[in-house]
Design an enzyme around this catalytic site. Structure first.
Site, PDB file in Angstrom:
ATOM      1  N   ASP A 167       0.873  -1.107   0.041  1.00 41.58           N
ATOM      2  CA  ASP A 167       0.005   0.017  -0.101  1.00 41.58           C
ATOM      3  C   ASP A 167       1.005   1.367  -0.022  1.00 41.58           C
ATOM      4  OD1 ASP A 167      -2.445   1.706   0.821  1.00 41.58           O
ATOM      5  OD2 ASP A 167      -3.264  -0.140   1.080  1.00 41.58           O
ATOM      6  N   HIS A 242      -3.752   6.182   3.262  1.00 41.32           N
ATOM      7  CA  HIS A 242      -4.639   5.049   3.029  1.00 41.32           C
ATOM      8  C   HIS A 242      -3.809   3.637   3.490  1.00 41.32           C
ATOM      9  CE1 HIS A 242      -5.874   2.125  -0.141  1.00 41.32           C
ATOM     10  NE2 HIS A 242      -6.672   2.800  -0.404  1.00 41.32           N
ATOM     11  N   SER A 607     -10.985  -0.602  -1.294  1.00 37.31           N
ATOM     12  CA  SER A 607      -9.765  -0.713  -0.339  1.00 37.31           C
ATOM     13  C   SER A 607     -10.099  -0.744   1.080  1.00 37.31           C
ATOM     14  CB  SER A 607      -9.238   0.580  -0.322  1.00 37.31           C
ATOM     15  OG  SER A 607      -8.129   0.993  -1.591  1.00 37.31           O
TER      16      SER A 607
END
Ligand SMILES: *[C@@H]1O[C@H](CO)[C@@H](O)[C@H](O)[C@H]1NC(C)=O
Ligand SMILES: *[C@@H]1O[C@H](CO)[C@@H](O)[C@H](O)[C@H]1NC(C)=O
Ligand SMILES: *[C@@H]1O[C@H](CO)[C@@H](O)[C@H](O)[C@H]1NC(C)=O
Ligand SMILES: *[C@@H]1O[C@H](CO)[C@@H](O)[C@H](O)[C@H]1NC(C)=O
Ligand SMILES: *[C@@H]1O[C@H](CO)[C@@H](O)[C@H](O)[C@H]1NC(C)=O
Ligand SMILES: *[C@@H]1O[C@H](CO)[C@@H](O)[C@H](O)[C@H]1NC(C)=O
Ligand SMILES: *[C@@H]1O[C@H](CO)[C@@H](O)[C@H](O)[C@H]1NC(C)=O
Ligand SMILES: *[C@@H]1O[C@H](CO)[C@@H](O)[C@H](O)[C@H]1NC(C)=O
Ligand SMILES: *[C@@H]1O[C@H](CO)[C@@H](O)[C@H](O)[C@H]1NC(C)=O
Length: 825
Positions: A167, A242, A607
């Site tokens: 990620d 994220h 996600s």
């Protein structure tokens, strides 16, 4: 291709998008991934990196390992030197652990030469990698109810399991990732061999025992774009937020208080709060490449993660190969071969059909749903009418007692003529210089959704800055008839604020305002008599119907190539919460200025759904250490539920705002994941690496040579039909006449159990099961023959299921999706 939400007019999403674009290279150099003949190190000479199954694991520090790795690297370099002109390329990586190949930055014509070179199996252009979050910041709250399953319970909270995250990195100082010396880990992770790289904002102390490994992969990003050192840290540090969000959802510590702008929203907990975290950073604020992602996967498998989570990936199918054989999918296949459970986001391109970007049966593709939590906000108008909206902010001063002057931004433009009244940036409250301080001070200002929001140049951050700078009492962002309803995903506002995405409701506010506002002949406002108050927007309500498949969640059917003809694999596989999920964030928030400074964020996207399944897989793996990835995947699928909190079939959001329809398997796969069910499924459907190869070999779109090129494996066996791959789902994309599909079950229960088999036949078909019931011993094996016969041709897929009901209360469900083409063969 920049990460703008692809929205269908007249629906607009308030654009606060993680813009991890990918530059296009026209005539210039591009990134190519090249797969080579010959075994990678992990599978060399029959050895394999396997975390648990056979206990035999390859030591990456051994001389044999190093020697083979060096041979591979040398062969890559020699090939490049002999096939390409000097200085026409630069090699970025040699992949050697789980795939044998390399990534190279070169021109299209040089790449053509590589295709023809001896020993080259596949040359694929890098399509770029994106973070799978489309709808960004929202309310604050926390996964509650079903999602806190096992939170905090040491025995079943993921002890001894390592989850790998490919990620945007991790924020190592976040409390969700803190190591608690009073509560040391008891699980044994001696099978894991990761290590830590340090760098900007990532000192050696970042690997604290909770975070057990952290690495970054940047050669692709550095070749694809000019990185900006202010945000593109060359270290495992997460400047986006994220990666931290995803990691904390799967494995964040239990009981971490979520406080934003001084408001307490509840406690955060990962699905498997005692699992350990291994970080593989491969996506940067400026750019993300598949090259870096594949390299990260290669390393994660070598290190020995148990579970690999991929909330990243390309957002379009490969052009140069079939979906199952892209370098990315082959890397996932190698991970499975090494005994790693792989879970990936199905994509945010919904709700159109065949919009999935997860294709392969060896990775679990996760769709997204909302939860039953909403954050209702409201505006009270001076005439007593209350209007609904969304906004994570506190109320205006004296709410319940005091109303405040209401002013339309256009009517508050400075009278000195320096600014025209009409440009979008004025009505959108983007420029504080345009507004008269005296008029807006202590007022609730109405800003209007207009072209700037439509094209992505206007932001909520600018409205908030204007509101703070000029001393607004609050702001309202209303919909505009020229653009229709918009989709509002609220973010925490430091000033009272509310979004009114519903055009009808917006019109009521504007009508009330115009009635009460006195204007002179030229239309300039002379007296503002309209009044309003904004209510508390931060208090969660748990009333909503849930789950509902999120609009953005990508839909099946799965397909093999860019012509998107459906194939016989179910995608998505499973549904998990991914809409408005609270989790850890990075205050740098390089891609979302509106969230700068925050430690937590409410995010939406597949996600966010994916790490829920990763965490649950960790619980299953801890509970059943000997289970293979396909057994875990089977347990998760066959125990999922198709019903919502009201006991009705789960609905799915359609393209119209507010529209929903009953979900099919192409919306939610097997249904909503059920953690407690997955721990004890009764039966599982096992599938091995060789089975995947046989499956590939049985696809008409793929030649044996192509399978060999991509996987290195000959087509020793083919299935007599691709639908005979032993998946926990049945998909027949073109059924003529009838077809017998076989499934093999393994009893993982501790007692003998009798199962009764039943089927809900999809419309236009009739299903016969043989045997009709069976008794199965612990570790026993049972084959089931499923005859699907067309009774009426249909013009689309129809859906049903097979249900095996056990005498010890295990219920095993297998989704069935069939396109009945004709009654005769
Ligand atoms: C952890 O497991 C390994 C391999 O199974 C074993 O050799 C080792 O002794 C264990 N360590 C502890 C602390 O239990
Ligand atoms: C680098 O990023 C910073 C922070 O976002 C920004 O202010 C700056 O303009 C960027 N520099 C370049 C060269 O893009
Ligand atoms: C987007 O809209 C704003 C406001 O009308 C305008 O100033 C800007 O030029 C537009 N940008 C693009 C890229 O269309
Ligand atoms: C308040 O004004 C709006 C706009 O004219 C109108 O639709 C609404 O019915 C009014 N409410 C009351 C209670 O009169
Ligand atoms: C995709 O596969 C189908 C067969 O299912 C074939 O007819 C078609 O030509 C292929 N399309 C592309 C773009 O390769
Ligand atoms: C907008 O609000 C009106 C009136 O409250 C309601 O009838 C309508 O269904 C809403 N539209 C959507 C898309 O929710
Ligand atoms: C195919 O057969 C060869 C030779 O028997 C064997 O080494 C290999 O493992 C087989 N591959 C698969 C995928 O079954
Ligand atoms: C497989 O690789 C060979 C040799 O590199 C190449 O000539 C052939 O076209 C490839 N076949 C397929 C189906 O991709
Ligand atoms: C099956 O067909 C019937 C009659 O056409 C229809 O009412 C029903 O909704 C269909 N069921 C499914 C699952 O498509």
């Amino acid at each position: 291709m920049a990460g703008r939400a692809s929205v269908m007019p007249p629906i607009f999403f308030l654009a606060l998008i993680v813009s991890v674009g990918f530059v296009s290279f026209a005539e210039e150099r591009a990134l190519y991934m090249v797969l080579m003949e010959g075994d990678p190190v992990a599978f060399h000479g029959g050895s394999r990196i396997s975390s648990r199954e056979d206990g035999r694991r390859l030591d990456p520090n051994s001389e044999v390992f190093k020697a083979h790795a060096k041979r591979l690297v040398d062969s890559h370099d020699q090939l490049l030197q002999s096939a390409l002109e000097t200085r026409s390329y630069s090699k970025l990586y040699s992949f050697k652990h789980i795939v044998n190949g390399f990534a190279v930055h070169t021109t299209p014509s040089q790449a053509e030469k590589l295709k023809a070179a001896a020993g080259v199996k596949l040359v694929e252009r890098d399509r770029g990698a994106k973070l799978m979050t489309t709808y960004t910041p929202e309310f604050l709250g926390l996964p509650q109810g079903a999602w806190t399953h096992d939170g905090g319970d040491d025995r079943s909270a993921g002890e001894g399991i390592v989850i790998g995250f490919v990620d945007s990195g991790i924020n190592p100082t976040h409390p969700s990732f803190a190591y608690d010396p009073l509560h040391p880990f008891t699980g044994n992770i001696s099978h894991f061999l990761g290590s830590c790289e340090t760098g900007p904002r990532f000192p050696a102390s970042s690997c604290n025992g909770k975070i057990v490994s952290a690495k970054f992969f940047s050669a692709g990003a550095e070749a694809a774009a000019t990185l900006n050192s202010t945000v593109d840290f060359l270290s495992p540090f997460d400047a986006v937020g994220h990666g931290s969000h995803v990691a904390s959802t799967a494995a964040g510590n239990a009981g971490v208080p979520v406080v934003v702008n001084g408001y307490y929203y509840g406690e955060a907990s990962g699905m498997a709060p005692r699992a350990r975290i291994a970080v593989y950073k491969a996506v940067y604020p400026t750019v993300g490449t598949l090259t870096d992602v594949v390299s990260a996967i290669d390393q994660a498998i070598l290190d020995g993660v148990d579970i690999l989570t991929l909330s990243v990936g390309p957002d379009e199918p490969p052009e140069d190969t079939v979906t199952f054989l892209s370098a990315y999918d082959i890397a996932m296949l190698s991970a499975r071969r090494a005994g790693v459970f792989v879970v990936q986001a199905t994509g945010n391109q919904g709700p159109g059909i065949s919009s999935v970007v997860s294709y392969s049966p060896w990775a679990v593709g996760v769709a997204s749903s909302g939860t039953d939590r909403t954050y209702p906000g409201s505006i009270l108008l001076g005439n007593g009418t209350k209007i609904e909206g969304v906004g994570l902010s506190g109320p205006t001063f004296g709410y319940g007692l005091l109303l405040h002057k209401l002013v339309l931004a256009k009517d508050a433009v400075k009278a000195d003529g320096t600014f025209p009244r009409t440009p979008p940036y004025v009505e959108e409250c983007q420029y504080s210089e345009a507004l008269d301080h005296n008029v807006v001070l202590d007022s609730i200002v109405i800003c209007t959704f207009s072209e700037g929001f439509y094209n992505g140049t206007s932001t909520l951050t600018a409205i908030i800055n204007t509101a703070k700078g000029l001393g607004f009492m609050g702001f309202i962002l209303v919909a505009n008839p020229a653009y229709g309803d918009f989709i509002a995903e609220p973010i925490p506002f430091v000033v009272p604020g509310i979004l009114v995405p519903n055009l009808t409701n917006s019109q009521v506010i504007l009508q009330y305002y115009e009635q009460e506002t006195h204007k002179e002949e030229k239309g300039f406002a002379t007296r503002f008599a309209a009044k309003a108050a904004i209510g508390e927007g931060r208090v969660a309500s748990f009333m909503g119907q849930a789950p509902v498949v999120s609009r953005f969640s990508s839909r099946g059917p799965d397909f093999v190539n860019t012509s998107r003809t459906p194939c016989d694999v179910l995608k998505p596989d499973i549904l998990a919460p991914g809409h408005q999920i609270w989790a850890a964030w990075s205050p740098v928030s390089a891609s979302e200025p509106a969230l700068t400074g925050y430690n937590f964020a409410l995010q939406s996207g597949t996600s966010m759904a994916t790490p829920h399944v990763a965490g649950i897989a960790a619980l299953v793996k801890q509970y059943n250490p000997s289970w293979t990835p396909s057994m875990i995947a089977s347990a998760i699928s066959t125990t999922a539920t198709k019903y919502d909190t009201n006991g009705e079939l789960i609905m799915a959001e359609g393209s119209g705002i507010g529209s929903t329809y009953p979900s099919s398997h192409f919306d939610f796969g097997a249904g909503l994941v059920s953690p407690s069910g997955a721990l004890d499924p009764g039966l599982v459907l096992p599938t091995g690496y060789e089975d995947y190869i046989s499956f590939l070999c049985s696809l008409p779109e793929i030649s044996p040579a192509a399978v060999r090129n991509a996987t290195g494996e000959p087509c020793n066996n083919t299935l007599d039909h691709p639908a005979n791959l032993n998946l926990p789902s049945i998909t027949l994309s073109a059924l003529r006449g009838s077809q017998i599909v076989r499934r093999i079950f393994n009893n993982v229960g501790s007692k003998p159990e009798t199962y009764v088999c039943s089927a809900v036949s999809p419309n236009g078909t009739i299903i016969d099961l043989c045997p009709a019931w069976f008794r199965i011993a612990p570790e026993g094996i049972q084959e089931l023959h499923i005859q699907v016969k067309v009774t009426q041709a249909m013009d689309d897929f129809t859906f049903g299921e097979i249900v095996l009901t056990g005498s010890l209360n295990h219920i095993v469900r297998i989704p069935v999706s069939v396109f009945p083409v004709s009654i005769s063969k």
